[in-house]
Motif scaffolding. Structure first.
Motif, short mmCIF file in Angstrom:
data_model
loop_
_atom_site.label_atom_id
_atom_site.label_comp_id
_atom_site.label_asym_id
_atom_site.label_seq_id
_atom_site.Cartn_x
_atom_site.Cartn_y
_atom_site.Cartn_z
N UNK A 32 3.50 6.71 -5.41
CA UNK A 32 3.45 7.22 -6.79
C UNK A 32 2.18 8.00 -7.10
N UNK A 33 1.28 8.12 -6.12
CA UNK A 33 0.01 8.82 -6.33
C UNK A 33 0.13 10.25 -5.80
N UNK A 34 0.54 11.16 -6.66
CA UNK A 34 0.89 12.50 -6.22
C UNK A 34 -0.32 13.36 -5.86
N UNK A 35 -1.52 12.83 -6.09
CA UNK A 35 -2.72 13.58 -5.72
C UNK A 35 -3.06 13.43 -4.24
N UNK A 36 -2.25 12.64 -3.52
CA UNK A 36 -2.51 12.42 -2.10
C UNK A 36 -1.32 12.88 -1.25
N UNK A 37 -1.65 13.29 -0.03
CA UNK A 37 -0.63 13.47 1.00
C UNK A 37 -0.69 12.24 1.89
N UNK A 95 11.71 7.87 -0.01
CA UNK A 95 12.29 9.17 0.34
C UNK A 95 11.16 10.10 0.75
N UNK A 96 11.30 10.71 1.92
CA UNK A 96 10.26 11.64 2.39
C UNK A 96 10.23 12.90 1.52
N UNK A 127 5.25 11.23 4.14
CA UNK A 127 5.96 11.20 5.42
C UNK A 127 6.06 9.77 5.95
N UNK A 128 7.13 9.51 6.65
CA UNK A 128 7.35 8.22 7.32
C UNK A 128 7.43 8.50 8.81
N UNK A 129 6.57 7.82 9.57
CA UNK A 129 6.52 8.08 11.01
C UNK A 129 6.42 6.78 11.81
N UNK A 130 6.98 6.78 13.03
CA UNK A 130 6.85 5.61 13.91
C UNK A 130 5.45 5.54 14.50
N UNK A 190 0.84 -1.20 0.00
CA UNK A 190 0.00 0.00 0.00
C UNK A 190 0.88 1.25 0.00
N UNK A 191 1.92 1.24 0.84
CA UNK A 191 2.84 2.38 0.87
C UNK A 191 3.48 2.58 -0.50
#
Length: 311
Positions: A39-44, A62-63, A68-71, A33-34
């Protein structure tokens, strides 16, 4: 093939970048899913994993200002609140929550402890529910939102040696059904993705309890050894034969994200669709004996104890 069912697929143009939070992204379906959302630039997008697995995401992605990548340990109240507050401070609202994080114990009920049960339920049910409670107020304010809960065929029909896992998925499904009614008038959609067997190595990531784990030689012993010896390779074989892989699951999740009004129940694999209708069309008093008979060597399980009576 299961995606051909999307006759209900209806799209409307988006004039903003929806914010998507996905849990449990270090492996399997979550990682897929990640990958597709990257590759879906229409989403944050915010993808998460427990601290010990976060390096997997940081090595692969790459963030950026939209990814974003978060724990996140979904069982931690502190981590849940910190993450949601950070996202809302940055982007205002989480529009789509994908509750994917989950674990599975391989143990008969008698081999589970109270601590094991709580670990199973807090990861698969209590954590996702707590996240839903945190994101719903801002979804209500926005007047729209999606909650996508990744369930399992085990939430339709339970399996031996997976009683607590099945219980956690039954709980997730029951909650989601009730929430569907509660959230619908608020403009919030609720969907259950119901995968069956997926061609992956996730069967290697199961948890064993102190009593259910194999011995030093990798062998199962004791009263329930027949169950473990037969169910473990049976599940592994079914997964290896599956026509569905994590990428297909991630594509399905993306379709649900992009569908204006997705349904509550979404069987995600062919076997899940079969079980979905078997459960509804075949009486339980016939279905359960039939399924028991289909399990490998089930007629021999604990044969010396079968129908033993004391007076």
């Amino acid at each position: 093939m299961i995606q051909l069912w999307y006759w209900f697929k209806r799209r409307t143009p988006q004039h903003f970048q929806p914010v998507i939070l996905v849990t449990g992204c270090s492996s399997g379906v979550g990682l897929a899913i990640a990958d597709v959302l990257y590759t879906q630039f229409q989403y944050r997008v915010i993808v998460t994993a427990r601290q010990g697995s976060l390096h997997i995401l940081r090595e692969k992605f790459k963030e950026s200002d939209r990814f974003l990548i978060r724990p996140l340990d979904v069982t931690s109240n502190v981590e849940r609140e910190i993450l949601v507050k950070e996202i809302e401070a940055r982007w205002g609202c989480i529009n789509i929550l994908v509750n994917n994080a989950g674990i599975s114990y391989r143990a008969v009920l008698e081999h589970m402890t109270e601590s094991d049960e709580f670990h199973q339920m807090s990861t698969n049910y209590l954590g996702p529910v707590a996240l839903i409670r945190l994101v719903m107020p801002k979804m209500r304010e926005a007047g729209r939102g999606k909650i996508i809960n990744v369930s399992s065929v085990s939430g339709m029909l339970a399996m031996p040696t997976m009683s607590s896992y099945s219980a956690s998925k039954y709980a997730l499904e029951g909650m989601s059904e009730a929430l569907w009614y509660e959230a619908r008038p608020l403009g919030i959609n609720v969907s259950l993705i119901q995968p069956g067997f997926i061609r992956s190595n996730s069967f290697k990531n199961v948890y064993y309890t102190q009593k259910s784990k194999p011995d030093e030689k990798g062998e199962f012993t004791g009263l329930y050894s027949d169950y473990y010896k037969n169910m473990a390779p049976f599940v592994e074989k079914l997964m290896s034969m599956s026509l569905t892989n994590p990428k297909a699951m991630s594509d399905l999740v993306l379709k649900v994200i992009q569908t204006e009004n997705p349904p509550l129940w979404i069987p995600a694999t062919i076997d899940a669709a079969v079980f979905y209708y078997l459960r509804r069309l075949v009486p339980r008093r016939l279905l359960l004996p039939l399924l028991f008979f289909a399990l490998p060597k089930s007629h021999l399980w604990n044969a010396k104890y079968t129908k033993r009576r004391f007076r």
